[in-house]
Design a protein around this motif. Structure first.
Motif, PDB file in Angstrom:
ATOM      1  N   PRO A   1      47.317  -4.249  85.130  1.00  0.00           N
ATOM      2  CA  PRO A   1      47.470  -5.338  86.101  1.00  0.00           C
ATOM      3  C   PRO A   1      46.117  -5.697  86.722  1.00  0.00           C
ATOM      4  CG  PRO A   1      48.105  -3.259  87.079  1.00  0.00           C
ATOM      5  CD  PRO A   1      47.725  -2.961  85.662  1.00  0.00           C
ATOM      6  N   GLY A   2      46.068  -6.835  87.358  1.00  0.00           N
ATOM      7  CA  GLY A   2      44.893  -7.204  88.147  1.00  0.00           C
ATOM      8  C   GLY A   2      43.688  -7.658  87.362  1.00  0.00           C
ATOM      9  N   LEU A   3      43.883  -8.117  86.130  1.00  0.00           N
ATOM     10  CA  LEU A   3      42.768  -8.639  85.351  1.00  0.00           C
ATOM     11  C   LEU A   3      42.542 -10.103  85.735  1.00  0.00           C
ATOM     12  CD1 LEU A   3      43.679  -7.150  81.861  1.00  0.00           C
ATOM     13  CD2 LEU A   3      42.083  -6.231  83.537  1.00  0.00           C
ATOM     14  N   LEU A   4      41.280 -10.505  85.844  1.00  0.00           N
ATOM     15  CA  LEU A   4      40.959 -11.866  86.274  1.00  0.00           C
ATOM     16  C   LEU A   4      40.495 -12.714  85.096  1.00  0.00           C
ATOM     17  CD1 LEU A   4      39.043 -11.084  89.588  1.00  0.00           C
ATOM     18  CD2 LEU A   4      41.451 -11.717  89.296  1.00  0.00           C
TER      19      LEU A   4
ATOM     20  N   VAL B   1      48.291  -7.472  81.640  1.00  0.00           N
ATOM     21  CA  VAL B   1      48.336  -7.380  80.188  1.00  0.00           C
ATOM     22  C   VAL B   1      49.063  -6.096  79.805  1.00  0.00           C
ATOM     23  CG1 VAL B   1      46.962  -7.161  78.085  1.00  0.00           C
ATOM     24  CG2 VAL B   1      46.186  -8.677  79.910  1.00  0.00           C
ATOM     25  N   ALA B   2      50.034  -6.229  78.914  1.00  0.00           N
ATOM     26  CA  ALA B   2      50.724  -5.075  78.339  1.00  0.00           C
ATOM     27  C   ALA B   2      50.162  -4.885  76.930  1.00  0.00           C
ATOM     28  CB  ALA B   2      52.226  -5.305  78.295  1.00  0.00           C
ATOM     29  N   LEU B   3      49.771  -3.663  76.621  1.00  0.00           N
ATOM     30  CA  LEU B   3      49.088  -3.375  75.371  1.00  0.00           C
ATOM     31  C   LEU B   3      49.781  -2.216  74.679  1.00  0.00           C
ATOM     32  CD1 LEU B   3      46.428  -3.798  73.667  1.00  0.00           C
ATOM     33  CD2 LEU B   3      45.401  -2.074  75.140  1.00  0.00           C
TER      34      LEU B   3
ATOM     35  N   GLN C   1      38.537  -1.361  80.237  1.00  0.00           N
ATOM     36  CA  GLN C   1      37.237  -2.029  80.325  1.00  0.00           C
ATOM     37  C   GLN C   1      37.143  -3.159  79.294  1.00  0.00           C
ATOM     38  OE1 GLN C   1      34.768  -1.632  82.502  1.00  0.00           O
ATOM     39  NE2 GLN C   1      33.449  -3.140  81.508  1.00  0.00           N
ATOM     40  N   SER C   2      37.595  -2.896  78.086  1.00  0.00           N
ATOM     41  CA  SER C   2      37.561  -3.926  77.039  1.00  0.00           C
ATOM     42  C   SER C   2      38.448  -5.107  77.395  1.00  0.00           C
ATOM     43  CB  SER C   2      38.008  -3.330  75.702  1.00  0.00           C
ATOM     44  OG  SER C   2      37.109  -2.334  75.293  1.00  0.00           O
ATOM     45  N   LEU C   3      39.634  -4.823  77.917  1.00  0.00           N
ATOM     46  CA  LEU C   3      40.535  -5.903  78.339  1.00  0.00           C
ATOM     47  C   LEU C   3      39.938  -6.702  79.491  1.00  0.00           C
ATOM     48  CD1 LEU C   3      44.046  -4.222  78.156  1.00  0.00           C
ATOM     49  CD2 LEU C   3      43.231  -6.140  76.788  1.00  0.00           C
ATOM     50  N   TRP C   4      39.351  -6.015  80.454  1.00  0.00           N
ATOM     51  CA  TRP C   4      38.743  -6.684  81.599  1.00  0.00           C
ATOM     52  C   TRP C   4      37.665  -7.653  81.122  1.00  0.00           C
ATOM     53  CZ3 TRP C   4      33.752  -6.435  83.748  1.00  0.00           C
ATOM     54  CH2 TRP C   4      33.633  -6.999  85.025  1.00  0.00           C
TER      55      TRP C   4
END
Length: 166
Positions: free
Chosen positions: A95-98, A107-109, A147-150
């Motif tokens: 949660p909380g990705l901008l 994002v659910a991964l 980190q990669s998703l962010w």
């Protein structure tokens, strides 16, 4: 850990959360006087003095076929690392990705982890631990994935992320 494996009747019975475990064998000849079963979906790495002697694939093994595989085995003791070889699926929610417009998204991964080299896993991850659970693997990989998703989500707009929803 209540969910971890046990060695029963010369057979490693893994718990649902078990990824790898260490078994210290102090009397190899006595331990393998009967055959030992490596369950389907697992493999066993033999280690002597910190060096890999070789792996046993799933199946029934006797002392003689183990010694044949481990040509340089000199001791009467061994460390055996038994690890999953089949895919392990991990679910992760971030949660909380901008986005690039600073809109917050979740994002659910789902990823699949497979252990390719038990000796490297032992040297770099397991070390002196007696066991590594699937939850431990999740804790190890989660920071890298987050980190990669962010970074990836931060470069995209909400329109890019949502895409064509037809």
């Amino acid at each position: 850990r209540p969910d971890m494996s046990s060695l029963t009747n010369y057979r490693w019975v893994a718990g649902d959360n078990e990824f790898a475990t260490r078994i210290e064998v102090t009397d190899v000849a006595g331990f393998f006087s009967k055959s030992i079963l490596v369950e389907p979906g697992f493999r066993a790495l033999f280690i002597e003095k910190g060096q890999s002697l070789g792996e046993l694939p799933p199946g029934q093994h006797t002392l003689s076929n183990i010694v044949d595989r481990m040509k340089f085995w000199t001791q009467k003791t061994a460390t055996v690392i038994v690890a999953r070889q089949q895919d392990v699926r991990l679910e992760l929610v971030c949660p909380g990705l901008l986005t690039s417009e600073f809109l917050e998204v979740e994002v659910a991964l789902s990823i699949t982890v497979r252990l390719e080299d038990v000796a490297l896993f032992f040297a770099n991850v397991m070390g002196s631990k007696s066991a590594v659970s699937i939850d431990d693997i999740r804790q190890i990989v989660s920071p890298f994935l987050k980190q990669s998703l962010w970074e990836a989500v931060g470069r995209l707009s909400i329109k890019d992320l949502v895409g064509d929803q037809k």
